[in-house]
Design a protein around this motif. Structure first.
Motif, mmCIF file in Angstrom:
data_model
loop_
_atom_site.group_PDB
_atom_site.id
_atom_site.type_symbol
_atom_site.label_atom_id
_atom_site.label_comp_id
_atom_site.label_asym_id
_atom_site.label_seq_id
_atom_site.Cartn_x
_atom_site.Cartn_y
_atom_site.Cartn_z
ATOM 1 N N GLU A 52 17.126 92.073 -24.435
ATOM 2 C CA GLU A 52 16.176 93.055 -23.898
ATOM 3 C C GLU A 52 14.739 92.789 -24.335
ATOM 4 O OE1 GLU A 52 17.791 96.761 -25.232
ATOM 5 O OE2 GLU A 52 19.568 96.589 -23.957
ATOM 6 N N GLY A 53 14.551 91.811 -25.208
ATOM 7 C CA GLY A 53 13.202 91.482 -25.684
ATOM 8 C C GLY A 53 12.718 92.354 -26.819
ATOM 9 N N ASN A 54 13.612 93.124 -27.432
ATOM 10 C CA ASN A 54 13.245 93.980 -28.558
ATOM 11 C C ASN A 54 13.385 93.174 -29.852
ATOM 12 O OD1 ASN A 54 12.831 95.936 -30.474
ATOM 13 N ND2 ASN A 54 14.294 97.396 -29.622
ATOM 14 N N LEU A 55 12.433 92.291 -30.084
ATOM 15 C CA LEU A 55 12.518 91.360 -31.202
ATOM 16 C C LEU A 55 12.355 92.059 -32.547
ATOM 17 C CD1 LEU A 55 10.528 88.407 -29.616
ATOM 18 C CD2 LEU A 55 12.946 89.021 -29.394
ATOM 19 N N GLU A 56 11.593 93.120 -32.563
ATOM 20 C CA GLU A 56 11.418 93.874 -33.807
ATOM 21 C C GLU A 56 12.769 94.388 -34.318
ATOM 22 O OE1 GLU A 56 9.437 98.086 -34.904
ATOM 23 O OE2 GLU A 56 8.076 96.660 -33.929
ATOM 24 N N MET A 95 11.528 79.501 -33.080
ATOM 25 C CA MET A 95 11.291 78.196 -32.452
ATOM 26 C C MET A 95 10.635 78.375 -31.077
ATOM 27 S SD MET A 95 12.387 75.827 -34.555
ATOM 28 C CE MET A 95 12.852 74.359 -33.667
ATOM 29 N N LYS A 96 10.905 79.491 -30.442
ATOM 30 C CA LYS A 96 10.309 79.792 -29.142
ATOM 31 C C LYS A 96 8.986 80.530 -29.303
ATOM 32 C CE LYS A 96 14.749 79.874 -26.862
ATOM 33 N NZ LYS A 96 15.821 80.669 -26.291
ATOM 34 N N GLY A 97 8.556 80.713 -30.551
ATOM 35 C CA GLY A 97 7.279 81.360 -30.805
ATOM 36 C C GLY A 97 7.288 82.853 -30.638
ATOM 37 N N LYS A 98 8.432 83.472 -30.883
ATOM 38 C CA LYS A 98 8.515 84.926 -30.683
ATOM 39 C C LYS A 98 8.683 85.643 -31.987
ATOM 40 C CE LYS A 98 10.211 84.496 -26.051
ATOM 41 N NZ LYS A 98 11.068 84.938 -25.029
ATOM 42 N N TYR A 140 14.856 91.525 -35.853
ATOM 43 C CA TYR A 140 14.412 91.225 -37.217
ATOM 44 C C TYR A 140 14.837 92.318 -38.198
ATOM 45 C CZ TYR A 140 11.585 87.466 -35.252
ATOM 46 O OH TYR A 140 11.180 86.323 -34.614
ATOM 47 N N ARG A 141 14.758 93.550 -37.768
ATOM 48 C CA ARG A 141 15.165 94.674 -38.628
ATOM 49 C C ARG A 141 16.655 94.580 -38.964
ATOM 50 N NH1 ARG A 141 16.578 100.379 -38.803
ATOM 51 N NH2 ARG A 141 17.282 100.501 -36.657
ATOM 52 N N ASP A 190 16.090 80.730 -33.523
ATOM 53 C CA ASP A 190 15.833 80.431 -32.111
ATOM 54 C C ASP A 190 14.596 81.162 -31.611
ATOM 55 O OD1 ASP A 190 18.046 78.778 -31.995
ATOM 56 O OD2 ASP A 190 19.319 80.241 -30.947
ATOM 57 N N LEU A 191 14.458 82.422 -32.005
ATOM 58 C CA LEU A 191 13.284 83.196 -31.576
ATOM 59 C C LEU A 191 12.007 82.602 -32.152
ATOM 60 C CD1 LEU A 191 14.694 86.812 -31.911
ATOM 61 C CD2 LEU A 191 14.177 85.597 -29.783
#
Length: 191
Positions: free
Chosen positions: A135-139, A188-191, A142-143, A185-186
């Protein structure tokens, strides 16, 4: 020589125990089913439904605990699994709501049963992290990773020997490795 009244009493005691045991198993199975329902509700972000289900589970747990206090022999495997599932659902809900994970004494359950449920939590968090990444909720990814890492770090301070807790701690390590891979992976993709 044989006292029939005595054997009648034995028969009644055994029948009563069997009846209570069967009821405990049914109630424990209900808790396991409700746990799945609560966890699915949390995954769907339907926290109000999850809270209702957790409250229902708590009532059944209290009922069973009362029965066990009157007959400790009723503290059987199905109850252990039910408490474990209850703890997992309750802690997952607390995590998603960004509340402090409750302690075993706050929940009012046995420490070993609590730890088993807490260890199972890592699997649900792993699923949540995958869904959050999609969903793109990268925060949130990480949490979750940070929480599982913190949990694993604390668990490694305890010598569980070769018990069920040790095996489940190894599963947390495996979940952490999967989360590390997602985070790598995130990054490496700059996210």
């Amino acid at each position: 020589m044989v006292n029939p009244a005595y054997f009648k009493k034995i028969k009644e005691e055994i029948e009563l125990y069997d009846s209570k045991r069967d009821e405990l198993i049914r109630d424990s199975n209900t808790i396991v089913q409700l746990s799945k329902k609560a966890i699915y509700s949390v995954h769907r972000n339907n926290l109000k439904d999850a809270e209702k289900v957790v409250k229902e589970m708590k009532g059944i747990i209290e009922k069973i605990k009362k029965e066990i206090s009157q007959n400790p022999k009723l503290d059987i495997g199905s109850f252990k699994i039910a408490v474990q599932e209850y703890v997992e659902a309750l802690c997952y809900l607390a995590f998603v709501k960004q509340e402090e994970i409750p302690t075993h004494s706050k929940i009012g359950v046995d420490l070993e049963y609590y730890l088993l449920g807490l260890l199972d939590l890592a699997g649900e968090l792993g699923r949540n992290a995958v869904n959050s990444a999609i969903e793109g909720n990268l925060e949130e990814v990480y949490r979750i990773r940070n929480f599982v890492k913190e949990l694993y770090t604390e668990l490694m301070q305890i010598d569980f020997r070769n018990s069920e807790l040790r095996k489940n701690t190894d599963r947390v390590r495996h979940e952490l490795q999967k989360l590390d891979t997602i985070v790598l992976d995130l990054k490496m993709k700059g996210k």
